[in-house]
Design an enzyme around this catalytic site. Structure first.
Site, PDB file in Angstrom:
ATOM      1  N   ASP A 224       0.878  -1.162   0.000  1.00 46.00           N
ATOM      2  CA  ASP A 224       0.000   0.000   0.000  1.00 46.00           C
ATOM      3  C   ASP A 224       0.917   1.213   0.000  1.00 46.00           C
ATOM      4  OD1 ASP A 224      -2.111  -1.686   2.393  1.00 46.00           O
ATOM      5  OD2 ASP A 224      -2.228  -1.674   0.223  1.00 46.00           O
ATOM      6  N   ASP A 379     -13.342  -3.300  -1.161  1.00 43.74           N
ATOM      7  CA  ASP A 379     -13.084  -2.883   0.232  1.00 43.74           C
ATOM      8  C   ASP A 379     -14.374  -2.958   1.035  1.00 43.74           C
ATOM      9  OD1 ASP A 379     -11.040  -0.273  -1.190  1.00 43.74           O
ATOM     10  OD2 ASP A 379     -10.408  -2.227  -0.426  1.00 43.74           O
TER      11      ASP A 379
HETATM   12  O1  1PR Z   1     -10.338   3.359  -5.117  1.00 43.70           O
HETATM   13  O2  1PR Z   1      -9.505   2.728  -7.354  1.00 43.70           O
HETATM   14  O3  1PR Z   1      -8.512   4.677  -6.200  1.00 43.70           O
HETATM   15  O4  1PR Z   1      -8.116   2.346  -5.391  1.00 43.70           O
HETATM   16  C1  1PR Z   1      -7.565   2.573  -4.127  1.00 43.70           C
HETATM   17  C2  1PR Z   1      -6.918   1.284  -3.713  1.00 43.70           C
HETATM   18  O5  1PR Z   1      -6.234   1.483  -2.485  1.00 43.70           O
HETATM   19  C3  1PR Z   1      -7.935   0.161  -3.481  1.00 43.70           C
HETATM   20  O6  1PR Z   1      -7.414  -1.048  -4.008  1.00 43.70           O
HETATM   21  C4  1PR Z   1      -8.041   0.072  -1.959  1.00 43.70           C
HETATM   22  O7  1PR Z   1      -8.169  -1.305  -1.571  1.00 43.70           O
HETATM   23  C5  1PR Z   1      -6.696   0.586  -1.495  1.00 43.70           C
HETATM   24  N1  1PR Z   1      -6.813   1.356  -0.259  1.00 43.70           N
HETATM   25  C6  1PR Z   1      -7.389   2.551  -0.149  1.00 43.70           C
HETATM   26  N2  1PR Z   1      -7.235   2.994   1.134  1.00 43.70           N
HETATM   27  C7  1PR Z   1      -6.573   2.049   1.805  1.00 43.70           C
HETATM   28  C8  1PR Z   1      -6.153   2.087   3.224  1.00 43.70           C
HETATM   29  O8  1PR Z   1      -5.549   1.148   3.724  1.00 43.70           O
HETATM   30  N3  1PR Z   1      -6.447   3.204   3.865  1.00 43.70           N
HETATM   31  N4  1PR Z   1      -5.612  -0.122   1.237  1.00 43.70           N
HETATM   32  C9  1PR Z   1      -6.298   1.007   0.936  1.00 43.70           C
HETATM   33  C10 1PR Z   1      -6.160  -1.304   1.033  1.00 43.70           C
HETATM   34  C11 1PR Z   1      -5.921  -3.408   1.783  1.00 43.70           C
HETATM   35  C12 1PR Z   1      -5.072  -4.421   1.346  1.00 43.70           C
HETATM   36  C13 1PR Z   1      -4.079  -4.725   2.422  1.00 43.70           C
HETATM   37  C14 1PR Z   1      -4.621  -6.014   2.951  1.00 43.70           C
HETATM   38  C15 1PR Z   1      -3.578  -6.823   3.602  1.00 43.70           C
HETATM   39  N5  1PR Z   1      -5.307  -2.186   1.686  1.00 43.70           N
HETATM   40  O9  1PR Z   1      -4.553  -4.248   0.216  1.00 43.70           O
HETATM   41  O10 1PR Z   1      -2.861  -4.784   1.875  1.00 43.70           O
HETATM   42  O11 1PR Z   1      -5.691  -5.702   3.784  1.00 43.70           O
HETATM   43  O12 1PR Z   1      -3.198  -6.223   4.737  1.00 43.70           O
HETATM   44  P1  1PR Z   1      -2.677  -7.122   5.976  1.00 43.70           P
HETATM   45  O13 1PR Z   1      -2.008  -8.331   5.407  1.00 43.70           O
HETATM   46  O14 1PR Z   1      -1.685  -6.244   6.690  1.00 43.70           O
HETATM   47  O15 1PR Z   1      -3.884  -7.444   6.803  1.00 43.70           O
HETATM   48  P2  1PR Z   1      -9.204   3.351  -6.052  1.00 43.70           P
END
Ligand code: 1PR
Length: 527
Positions: A224, A379
């Site tokens: 991320d 999400d």
């Molecule tokens: O909405 O098309 O602009 O895409 C934004 C992208 O960024 C999406 O794929 C969304 O999932 C991701 N995203 C947005 N905000 C966050 C955040 O964390 N605040 N991260 C985010 C999403 C989730 C996973 C993470 C797993 C594993 N992160 O990708 O890596 O939950 O984590 P873990 O193993 O530590 O539990 P757009």
């Protein structure tokens, strides 16, 4: 000098990077003459058969290509570059192929998820220099929905199993072609390319002949990425999507360096999620493009990029279509793009009249680059309810009751990084995205994100059972056994983790060591 036929398809940058890291120079075909004068020709392709042949015909490259093949000069076709050698494809029946090999291209007929995405092995049928140094149980990276069916079986070099046995490579003297992607198959893929380029290597058939092959479960490392308060791009990690600690964005490292490290440690795929993708930079200045370019120079496993993949207008008032945005990422080294928030908006629009417009980002990008290139990042968060009958969303009965002992819940989709909940559930979203042309689902879970408490198996099971495209389980991995849980209790094809890898709590090697006796995985790369 290696001549590369780039007809504008997807990610040829990785093929160029692979050949250059082997110390060779690459010349991109500009004119028909470039093909006729080529010493060695490499023809990679992803996307749709018909579109490929239309471009070759339009650029008057078809006849010189046929002449080059007839001359039996060194040729390596990759994926669509293999399928192009055949007479026609079920994908676009009216469009003739090069017809250098008698036979057709047809869609998989299997209960398994299509496309066939991941690392699978080869059953060798005859010697070839490209497999010099192989033992016989190596795995290579596949991403396709169609496969070739030659009339004359003597052209078959290797076969592979995926619900059915299919031809995964062919060879007629100096003309070779693989359905899998050597440029995305790690060190093994680089060796195959090197063997192709070295005409002095003698044909080899590995000692070990395996009776059948199996698609490996994929371990995906997710980075991320966002700018911290100083404006530097850092790898961060949220706890249920909250990436700030004491007000500061968690900084877990540099994106390019961490990606290279996970590649060396055996990650089967690497995903970059630009979590603040909704900024209005001019397209060419998007910071993640440079991260991709640098990463793809040294990382030879599939790269997925997500965050901000949608149409937008930059601060100068310049409009960009989602296809333009995606194309820039493919040209910069991405193999797949991941659409998050925009997918929710697209599906909400679709559900109004269930009419396919053909103009959505999912439809446009999958039409040009193929379904396999379009991932949907979901999400969701749980919403507990008492009476499923009163809920218009897809509900599951849960073993983990809610705060008020509710035994049912639905999974509410969110946009803008979990900031805004929408009136749509994750199962419906996944189903409609498949209908619109998506090739894979990245199934996150806000409730489990960063908790180390394991994947939400109930969510993954419910979504996987409602679609026929592959699913990447994501969020909550804390121990190697969590990966076995998701692979043994659901049909998910892949499992992704972030926090445990960034915080060095559980290295990728430990996950693979734990799984290797329990399920099919790609062995760790030799140190
Ligand atoms: O909405 O098309 O602009 O895409 C934004 C992208 O960024 C999406 O794929 C969304 O999932 C991701 N995203 C947005 N905000 C966050 C955040 O964390 N605040 N991260 C985010 C999403 C989730 C996973 C993470 C797993 C594993 N992160 O990708 O890596 O939950 O984590 P873990 O193993 O530590 O539990 P757009």
């Amino acid at each position: 000098m290696i001549t590369l036929l780039d007809y504008g398809a997807g990610n040829v940058r990785s093929v160029i990077n692979a050949i250059e890291i082997l110390g060779e120079q690459v010349k991109i075909v500009q004119t028909p003459q470039d093909i006729l004068e080529a010493e060695k020709l490499v023809f990679p392709g992803v996307g749709a058969f018909g579109k490929m042949m239309d471009i070759l015909n339009a650029k008057k490259l078809t006849e010189p290509l046929k002449a080059y093949l007839r001359d039996n000069r060194p040729f390596l076709g990759i994926c669509l570059g293999l399928q192009a050698l055949f007479e026609y494809s079920q994908e676009d029946p009216g469009v003739p192929g090069l017809g250098f090999i008698s036979g057709r291209v047809e869609r998989f007929k299997t209960e398994l998820a299509i496309p066939h995405i991941g690392w699978n092995s080869l059953i060798h049928h005859k010697p070839s220099r490209i497999f010099y140094g192989n033992q016989g149980n190596e795995k290579y990276y596949f991403v396709h929905s169609y496969h070739v069916v030659p009339e004359d079986e003597s052209v078959i070099l290797t076969t592979t199993d995926y619900g059915q046995r299919f031809v995964s490579a062919v060879q007629i003297d100096q003309v070779m072609a693989t359905q899998f992607h050597p440029e995305k198959s790690g060190q093994l893929g680089l060796r195959l390319l090197n063997n192709f380029l070295d005409l002095d290597i003698s044909p080899n058939i590995p000692d070990l002949s395996i009776p059948s092959t199996k698609l490996a479960k994929r371990i995906v490392a997710c980075l991320d990425v966002r700018a911290n308060d100083q404006g530097d791009l850092v790898v961060t990690k949220g706890d249920q999507y909250e990436v700030r600690e004491k007000g500061t964005v968690r900084n877990l490292g540099k994106p390019v360096e961490l990606a290279q490290q996970y590649y060396k440690e055996g990650a089967d795929e690497i995903t970059f999620l630009n979590i603040t993708g909704f900024r209005d930079f001019p397209l060419e200045d998007l910071p993640m493009l440079e991260v991709l370019r640098q990463t793809s120079r040294h990382v030879f496993v599939p790269l997925t990029i997500g965050g901000g993949i949608r149409e937008y207008t930059d601060s100068q008032g310049r409009y960009y279509s989602s296809l333009e945005v995606a194309s820039e990422y493919f040209r910069s080294g991405a193999d797949k793009i991941s659409i998050g928030s925009d997918a929710v908006i697209i599906v909400e629009d679709y559900l109004k009249d269930r009419h396919k417009t053909g103009t959505s980002a999912i439809e446009q990008i999958s039409r040009v680059y193929g379904n396999q290139a379009v991932v949907i990042s979901i999400d969701p968060r749980r919403v507990y309810i008492n009476r499923p009958a009163n809920c218009q969303h897809k509900v599951i009965e849960t073993k983990y009751p809610g705060p008020n002992k509710e035994n049912y819940c639905w999974y509410q989709c969110t946009i803008k990084g979990g900031r805004e909940g929408r009136d749509i559930d994750a199962i419906t979203l996944a189903q409609v995205c498949e209908t619109l042309g998506a090739g894979e689902i990245l199934l996150n879970c806000i409730d489990r994100d960063g908790t180390n408490s394991g994947f939400d198996l109930e969510l993954i099971k419910a979504v996987k059972e409602s679609i026929s495209i592959p699913v990447i389980a994501s969020s909550g991995a804390g121990k190697p056994c969590h990966f076995y849980e998701v692979f043994s209790q659901t049909q998910a094809e892949s499992a992704l983790a972030a926090g445990i890898f960034h915080r060095r709590e559980v290295p990728i090697a430990a996950v693979k060591e734990y799984l290797k006796e329990l399920t099919e995985i790609r062995p760790l790369p030799n140190p």
